[in-house]
Design a protein around this motif. Structure first.
Motif, PDB file in Angstrom:
ATOM      1  N   LEU A 120      16.050  16.650  -5.031  1.00  0.00           N
ATOM      2  CA  LEU A 120      15.837  15.731  -6.153  1.00  0.00           C
ATOM      3  C   LEU A 120      14.352  15.389  -6.213  1.00  0.00           C
ATOM      4  N   GLY A 121      13.689  15.809  -7.281  1.00  0.00           N
ATOM      5  CA  GLY A 121      12.278  15.530  -7.438  1.00  0.00           C
ATOM      6  C   GLY A 121      12.036  14.190  -8.110  1.00  0.00           C
ATOM      7  N   SER A 122      10.930  13.555  -7.728  1.00  0.00           N
ATOM      8  CA  SER A 122      10.559  12.247  -8.293  1.00  0.00           C
ATOM      9  C   SER A 122       9.071  12.255  -8.609  1.00  0.00           C
ATOM     10  N   LEU A 123       8.719  11.853  -9.820  1.00  0.00           N
ATOM     11  CA  LEU A 123       7.318  11.759 -10.249  1.00  0.00           C
ATOM     12  C   LEU A 123       7.060  10.342 -10.730  1.00  0.00           C
ATOM     13  N   HIS A 124       6.410   9.552  -9.906  1.00  0.00           N
ATOM     14  CA  HIS A 124       6.130   8.159 -10.271  1.00  0.00           C
ATOM     15  C   HIS A 124       4.780   7.735  -9.711  1.00  0.00           C
ATOM     16  N   ASP A 125       4.197   6.746 -10.359  1.00  0.00           N
ATOM     17  CA  ASP A 125       2.889   6.244  -9.966  1.00  0.00           C
ATOM     18  C   ASP A 125       3.027   5.235  -8.818  1.00  0.00           C
ATOM     19  N   LEU A 126       2.394   5.543  -7.680  1.00  0.00           N
ATOM     20  CA  LEU A 126       2.358   4.609  -6.561  1.00  0.00           C
ATOM     21  C   LEU A 126       0.939   4.125  -6.291  1.00  0.00           C
ATOM     22  N   ALA A 127       0.014   4.532  -7.156  1.00  0.00           N
ATOM     23  CA  ALA A 127      -1.371   4.066  -7.109  1.00  0.00           C
ATOM     24  C   ALA A 127      -1.870   3.967  -8.544  1.00  0.00           C
ATOM     25  N   GLY A 128      -2.965   3.235  -8.725  1.00  0.00           N
ATOM     26  CA  GLY A 128      -3.508   3.081 -10.067  1.00  0.00           C
ATOM     27  C   GLY A 128      -2.865   1.917 -10.812  1.00  0.00           C
ATOM     28  N   PRO A 129      -3.219   1.739 -12.097  1.00  0.00           N
ATOM     29  CA  PRO A 129      -2.759   0.568 -12.864  1.00  0.00           C
ATOM     30  C   PRO A 129      -1.251   0.433 -12.979  1.00  0.00           C
ATOM     31  N   LEU A 130      -0.502   1.553 -12.858  1.00  0.00           N
ATOM     32  CA  LEU A 130       0.952   1.489 -13.017  1.00  0.00           C
ATOM     33  C   LEU A 130       1.694   1.499 -11.686  1.00  0.00           C
ATOM     34  N   ALA A 131       0.978   1.273 -10.583  1.00  0.00           N
ATOM     35  CA  ALA A 131       1.610   1.341  -9.265  1.00  0.00           C
ATOM     36  C   ALA A 131       2.745   0.329  -9.108  1.00  0.00           C
ATOM     37  N   ALA A 132       2.521  -0.882  -9.545  1.00  0.00           N
ATOM     38  CA  ALA A 132       3.548  -1.912  -9.384  1.00  0.00           C
ATOM     39  C   ALA A 132       4.779  -1.611 -10.232  1.00  0.00           C
TER      40      ALA A 132
ATOM     41  N   SER B 144       0.824  -1.198   0.000  1.00  0.00           N
ATOM     42  CA  SER B 144       0.000   0.000   0.000  1.00  0.00           C
ATOM     43  C   SER B 144       0.859   1.250   0.000  1.00  0.00           C
ATOM     44  N   ARG B 145       0.269   2.338  -0.561  1.00  0.00           N
ATOM     45  CA  ARG B 145       0.991   3.593  -0.599  1.00  0.00           C
ATOM     46  C   ARG B 145       1.280   4.077   0.820  1.00  0.00           C
ATOM     47  N   ARG B 146       0.288   3.893   1.737  1.00  0.00           N
ATOM     48  CA  ARG B 146       0.500   4.339   3.111  1.00  0.00           C
ATOM     49  C   ARG B 146       1.690   3.620   3.720  1.00  0.00           C
ATOM     50  N   ARG B 147       1.766   2.292   3.497  1.00  0.00           N
ATOM     51  CA  ARG B 147       2.860   1.531   4.069  1.00  0.00           C
ATOM     52  C   ARG B 147       4.180   1.948   3.452  1.00  0.00           C
ATOM     53  N   PHE B 148       4.159   2.223   2.148  1.00  0.00           N
ATOM     54  CA  PHE B 148       5.386   2.644   1.486  1.00  0.00           C
ATOM     55  C   PHE B 148       5.923   3.934   2.100  1.00  0.00           C
ATOM     56  N   LEU B 149       5.019   4.913   2.295  1.00  0.00           N
ATOM     57  CA  LEU B 149       5.459   6.183   2.852  1.00  0.00           C
ATOM     58  C   LEU B 149       5.939   6.012   4.279  1.00  0.00           C
ATOM     59  N   ARG B 150       5.254   5.137   5.061  1.00  0.00           N
ATOM     60  CA  ARG B 150       5.681   4.916   6.435  1.00  0.00           C
ATOM     61  C   ARG B 150       7.065   4.297   6.465  1.00  0.00           C
ATOM     62  N   ASN B 151       7.301   3.310   5.596  1.00  0.00           N
ATOM     63  CA  ASN B 151       8.608   2.676   5.557  1.00  0.00           C
ATOM     64  C   ASN B 151       9.684   3.670   5.175  1.00  0.00           C
ATOM     65  N   SER B 152       9.381   4.559   4.235  1.00  0.00           N
ATOM     66  CA  SER B 152      10.370   5.519   3.779  1.00  0.00           C
ATOM     67  C   SER B 152      10.762   6.446   4.918  1.00  0.00           C
TER      68      SER B 152
ATOM     69  N   TYR C 141       6.302  12.797  -5.544  1.00  0.00           N
ATOM     70  CA  TYR C 141       4.862  12.928  -5.704  1.00  0.00           C
ATOM     71  C   TYR C 141       4.319  11.665  -6.352  1.00  0.00           C
ATOM     72  N   ASP C 142       3.203  11.182  -5.808  1.00  0.00           N
ATOM     73  CA  ASP C 142       2.514  10.025  -6.378  1.00  0.00           C
ATOM     74  C   ASP C 142       1.567  10.517  -7.464  1.00  0.00           C
ATOM     75  N   THR C 143       1.857  10.184  -8.697  1.00  0.00           N
ATOM     76  CA  THR C 143       1.058  10.655  -9.826  1.00  0.00           C
ATOM     77  C   THR C 143      -0.151   9.760 -10.119  1.00  0.00           C
ATOM     78  N   GLN C 144      -0.288   8.662  -9.386  1.00  0.00           N
ATOM     79  CA  GLN C 144      -1.517   7.853  -9.357  1.00  0.00           C
ATOM     80  C   GLN C 144      -1.992   7.412 -10.743  1.00  0.00           C
ATOM     81  N   SER C 145      -1.059   7.184 -11.655  1.00  0.00           N
ATOM     82  CA  SER C 145      -1.396   6.743 -13.022  1.00  0.00           C
ATOM     83  C   SER C 145      -2.325   7.729 -13.705  1.00  0.00           C
TER      84      SER C 145
END
Length: 412
Positions: free
Chosen positions: A38-50, A4-12, A82-86
């Motif tokens: 350093l900025g990062s734009l990646h999907d952590l939710a939605g169809p491309l989360a994995a 889950s995104r919540r768990r990912f952020l907590r682990n980070s 930032y989570d771009t959520q697909s």
């Protein structure tokens, strides 16, 4: 999504890395002697989360390593993700926030070609250095952009002839219906015809399609020797299961430029995936010490549920380290000096091997690999050392035309 995104952020956060939430980072003012951002734009939710999760994990790992070694120029690196959520609209929104509000020094991000083309002009307009770390169809020619993933001349050129040698000359192509799939299908056709074969037909599918029954019937009726696939994302994984259920898995074999970039071999049954052929710039199963250390570092932190660590993660990790080499050589994080340093042909020895910046195209020369699925994992068959991005080099020369910002549709 397996984590889950919540768990990912907590682990980070627990790991001590500054993965700032959007509401928090807005208040961070840039200071000359403060952290490098350093900025990062990646999907952590939605169809491309994995797909996005291991890319962020790899960036996180690279930043941790650099900070553990003293940072860059004596300054800590702060990762703002930032989570771009697909969602392409969120890509554009967060790209502007990173460039204008957060004033980051560099951005690594984008997964699909559509997301890259949504954010690349924003970073050019606001003069923010951009790294795109994803395999793609080739052709981006932009001095502000560095591309660390593979292009068709590095992988498809290896994949198609091997598949034809194994299975025959008559091919049927299926691909995602956006620029990656459409252009990659052209490259597939080129390499089929260059090797004396014939493409019987090509079908394109929107990313949200999950029912492939009519198309499977058309393919079966065409009687190809092999199927070439450039399907993308979690929804398209359904094709392979439906293909096997129709009894075609062992009748018409598959070679793909996208299968296995995420969890497809582990998700599908062995009977549904065994024998699929693929070619990428990295496989998690590579048995080199650098590759094994890279995989272990990510899985030790994120656990057994970590999505497959593919070329996208390796190229993201290597992209951050290449940027860091540029900063070290330039002695500053300012955009143009770092670009000029990278254009000297800087290199980094990463999990995939030696990765070298090509100054004319801002792509990289890198090892590529050919593998097949066996027992729900990739078995690496061949290594092709130091493959140059020859497709993009045919249309792009940033030394001669430094103001070029074109995404060329290469005439194939």
């Amino acid at each position: 999504m397996t984590l889950s995104r919540r768990r990912f952020l907590r682990n980070s956060t627990a790991g001590g890395l500054a993965l700032a939430a959007p509401s928090l980072i807005g208040s961070i003012a840039r200071a000359q002697d403060g952290p490098i951002k350093l900025g990062s734009l990646h999907d952590l939710a939605g169809p491309l989360a994995a797909t996005g999760e291991p890319m962020v994990y790899a960036i996180q790992l690279a930043v941790e390593e650099l900070n553990a070694a003293g940072g860059l120029l004596g300054r800590e690196i702060e990762l703002i993700n930032y989570d771009t959520q697909s969602n392409i609209q969120l890509y554009s929104q967060f790209a502007q926030q990173l460039a204008v509000r957060d004033k980051v020094d560099v951005i690594h991000g984008g997964i699909t070609s559509a997301s890259r083309e949504a954010i690349r002009p924003i970073f050019s307009r606001f003069r923010t250095l951009y790294f795109y770390n994803t395999l793609y169809e080739g052709g981006v020619c932009d001095r502000n952009t560095f591309n660390t993933g593979t292009t068709p001349a590095q992988t498809v050129e290896k994949l198609v002839p091997r598949a034809m040698d194994l299975w025959g000359k008559k091919a049927y192509i299926i691909a995602a219906d956006y620029n990656y799939g459409q252009i990659t299908a052209k490259w597939m056709r080129k390499y089929v015809e260059d090797n004396g074969g014939e493409v019987l037909s090509t079908d394109f599918f929107p990313l949200d399609v999950t029912n492939f029954g009519p198309s499977i019937s058309r393919i079966q009726a065409a009687e190809p020797d092999l199927l070439l696939s450039a399907m993308v994302g979690g929804n398209h994984t359904a094709f392979y299961r439906q293909w096997a259920a129709a009894g075609l898995k062992d009748e018409i074999p598959i070679a793909s430029t996208t299968f296995g970039l995420v969890n497809e071999p582990a998700t599908l049954e062995d009977s549904e995936s065994k024998g699929v052929l693929g070619s990428y710039g990295y496989f998690e199963e590579l048995a080199t010490p650098a590759s094994q250390a890279f995989v272990k570092a990510i899985k030790d932190r994120h656990g057994a549920q970590t999505p497959y660590i593919s070329e996208l993660a390796a190229a993201s990790y290597e992209g951050v380290h290449l940027w860091a080499e540029g900063v070290k050589q330039a002695g500053t994080v300012e955009r143009m000096p770092v670009i000029e340093a990278l254009e000297t042909g800087l290199s980094f020895e990463g999990p995939s091997g030696n990765v070298v910046v090509d100054p004319k195209t801002h792509h990289v020369t890198r090892n590529t690999f050919l593998a097949e699925v066996e027992n729900r994992a990739w078995k690496v068959l061949d290594t092709f050392e130091q493959q140059a991005p020859l497709d993009t080099a045919a249309v792009c020369d940033l030394e001669a035309n430094p103001n070029d910002t074109t995404h060329y549709i290469i005439d194939i």
